[in-house]
Design an enzyme around this catalytic site. Structure first.
Site, PDB file in Angstrom:
ATOM      1  N   ALA A   1     105.229  49.062  19.214  1.00  0.00           N
ATOM      2  CA  ALA A   1     105.664  50.387  18.753  1.00  0.00           C
ATOM      3  C   ALA A   1     104.826  50.827  17.553  1.00  0.00           C
ATOM      4  CB  ALA A   1     107.145  50.373  18.401  1.00  0.00           C
ATOM      5  N   GLY A   2     103.511  50.579  17.642  1.00  0.00           N
ATOM      6  CA  GLY A   2     102.595  51.145  16.653  1.00  0.00           C
ATOM      7  C   GLY A   2     102.324  52.598  17.005  1.00  0.00           C
ATOM      8  N   TYR A   3     101.239  53.158  16.496  1.00  0.00           N
ATOM      9  CA  TYR A   3     100.940  54.581  16.741  1.00  0.00           C
ATOM     10  C   TYR A   3     100.844  54.873  18.237  1.00  0.00           C
ATOM     11  CZ  TYR A   3      99.896  55.030  11.770  1.00  0.00           C
ATOM     12  OH  TYR A   3      99.989  55.047  10.403  1.00  0.00           O
TER      13      TYR A   3
ATOM     14  N   VAL B   1     106.395  39.459  22.155  1.00  0.00           N
ATOM     15  CA  VAL B   1     105.656  39.183  23.394  1.00  0.00           C
ATOM     16  C   VAL B   1     104.961  37.832  23.247  1.00  0.00           C
ATOM     17  CG1 VAL B   1     103.851  39.993  24.966  1.00  0.00           C
ATOM     18  CG2 VAL B   1     105.289  41.650  23.745  1.00  0.00           C
TER      19      VAL B   1
ATOM     20  N   GLU C   1      91.405  52.187  -0.220  1.00  0.00           N
ATOM     21  CA  GLU C   1      92.687  52.811  -0.542  1.00  0.00           C
ATOM     22  C   GLU C   1      93.574  51.854  -1.348  1.00  0.00           C
ATOM     23  OE1 GLU C   1      93.386  56.344   2.589  1.00  0.00           O
ATOM     24  OE2 GLU C   1      94.167  54.416   3.259  1.00  0.00           O
TER      25      GLU C   1
ATOM     26  N   ASP D   1      94.264  49.324  18.545  1.00  0.00           N
ATOM     27  CA  ASP D   1      93.422  48.196  18.125  1.00  0.00           C
ATOM     28  C   ASP D   1      93.024  47.290  19.282  1.00  0.00           C
ATOM     29  OD1 ASP D   1      93.575  49.032  15.522  1.00  0.00           O
ATOM     30  OD2 ASP D   1      95.120  47.610  14.917  1.00  0.00           O
TER      31      ASP D   1
ATOM     32  N   GLN E   1      94.423  58.044  14.249  1.00  0.00           N
ATOM     33  CA  GLN E   1      94.096  59.310  14.913  1.00  0.00           C
ATOM     34  C   GLN E   1      93.708  59.088  16.377  1.00  0.00           C
ATOM     35  OE1 GLN E   1      90.821  62.904  14.282  1.00  0.00           O
ATOM     36  NE2 GLN E   1      91.166  61.468  12.635  1.00  0.00           N
TER      37      GLN E   1
END
Length: 396
Positions: A12-14, A82, A170, A297, A314
């Site tokens: 449930a990432g992006y 998983v 960052e 990824d 993105q």
């Protein structure tokens, strides 16, 4: 195939969460059984993690309860880890059982790429999850407390960040903002604190506009960051790092942000991979598997110039839109859409009130870029949770 096709989304990432949200909007009731599997009951905003890691924001602001984002009448949520993917059997093995699928979406996220550098796995920390950033935050504070008891140990106040890509830059920006507060809290002389950002490539933020990179480095240098560019870490030890130049930096805190590889389960499942990632076809399928989609990824998407795009939030979100469309198209027997990445701009935060970015062909920096970064964050919250999530989590 069963009467109602079964779609299983791993992660449930992006990519995974946006695919699930799109499917629940586009599929009719009883058109497919959709199951979302994630090891936590929350989705976390990876691009926000550098802030709680440094202690400049609360980790809660980077996470969202999955059940607040999905319609449980349309999406089944399974909280589990998983263990194995078996594409030949169309099965996924979880810690608590097995799921069969007709269509599989792999969005499991990546793993730190250590490039074989000795000691990184054992002694360096990573900004990869809510739990990992909580650990880093508490560890950093603990070093200040330890220094007060052992004032000869300046390695407690030396912070090494390996990698000057987006995450590294960052994070050092936020950490540099946090240091004055910690010095005040623990009554520590700020001149004793050292932040090193080490990058093997010939420039920080590789691939970014050189003029903006120079601006970013000057901002961060003024905040107290020392850069060692075109300098590789040769080894990470319990006492710090050894550089390729032979220099040793004594540090009780080494944080590695130097790269991501795909998930080890893809190799184990028999997919053809490069550094654990699958080079997907133009409809986002794993080659030779027209029922397996790979996002984020775990995937490699090539640019028109023949280079792989860096795996960003993105690109994952754009992949999710196409993936959801193609799943619905396969179920309904209509035409699949080809994935074409459309960069919408890139902004990197440099800490409080500072950022750099490229939006379209325009370069932005300083406060303007910092505002743009906030707008990008708010837009993502709106995409996944609408106005209520923006009001709850959005911070301006």
């Amino acid at each position: 195939m069963s009467r109602i096709p079964r779609i299983v989304i791993l992660g449930a990432g992006y990519g995974g969460i946006v695919t699930a949200i799109r499917l629940q909007k586009e599929l009719n009731y009883n058109e497919a059984d959709v199951t979302l599997v994630n090891k936590h009951d929350y989705h976390y905003i990876t691009t926000h993690l550098h802030m709680p890691a440094a202690g400049t924001d609360n980790p809660e602001n980077a996470r969202v309860n999955i059940l607040k984002l999905i319609d449980e009448f349309k999406i089944d949520f399974v909280k589990s880890t998983v263990v194995q993917i078996r594409p030949q059997e169309k099965k996924v093995i979880l810690e608590e059982g097995t799921l069969s699928y007709d269509y599989l979406v792999i969005g499991l996220g990546g793993e730190p790429e250590t490039f074989g550098i000795p000691g990184l796995k054992e002694y360096a920390m990573n900004i990869r999850s809510i739990n990992s950033v909580r650990f880093i935050r508490e560890h950093v504070e603990y070093q200040f407390a330890k220094f007060k008891r052992e004032p000869s140990r300046t390695d407690y106040l030396t912070f090494v960040v390996g990698g000057a890509g987006f995450t590294g830059i960052e994070f050092v920006g936020e950490l540099a903002d946090r240091i004055p507060d910690l010095c005040k809290e623990f009554d520590v002389d700020p001149s004793l604190v050292k932040i090193y950002n080490i990058e093997a490539a010939p420039t920080a933020l590789p691939g970014f506009d050189p003029e903006l990179v120079e601006y970013a480095m000057n901002v961060l240098k003024n905040k107290g960051v020392t850069f060692k560019i075109a300098t590789a870490i040769k080894e990470c030890t319990p006492d710090g790092v050894v550089l390729a130049t032979g220099e040793e930096i004594k540090s009780a805190t080494v944080i590695w942000t130097g790269g991501i590889r795909g998930n080890h389960m893809l190799d184990e499942a028999g997919f053809e991979t490069m550094r654990g990632r699958i080079k997907v076809d133009d409809t986002l399928h794993a080659p030779g598997h027209d029922n397996v989609y790979v996002l984020g990824d775990c995937s490699i998407v090539m640019s028109p110039e023949g280079r792989p795009y860096p795996p960003t939030a993105q690109i994952s979100m754009q992949q999710a839109d196409v993936c959801a469309h193609n799943l619905v198209a396969q179920i309904r027997g209509s035409e699949l859409k080809k994935f074409e990445y459309k960069p919408k701009g890139t902004v990197a935060s440099l800490g409080r009130g500072e950022a750099i970015g490229i939006v379209g062909s325009k370069k932005i920096k300083g406060g303007t870029a910092a505002v743009m970064k906030k707008l990008i964050d708010l837009r993502y919250l709106y995409i996944i949770g609408g106005i209520p999530l923006v009001l709850k989590k959005g911070r301006f």
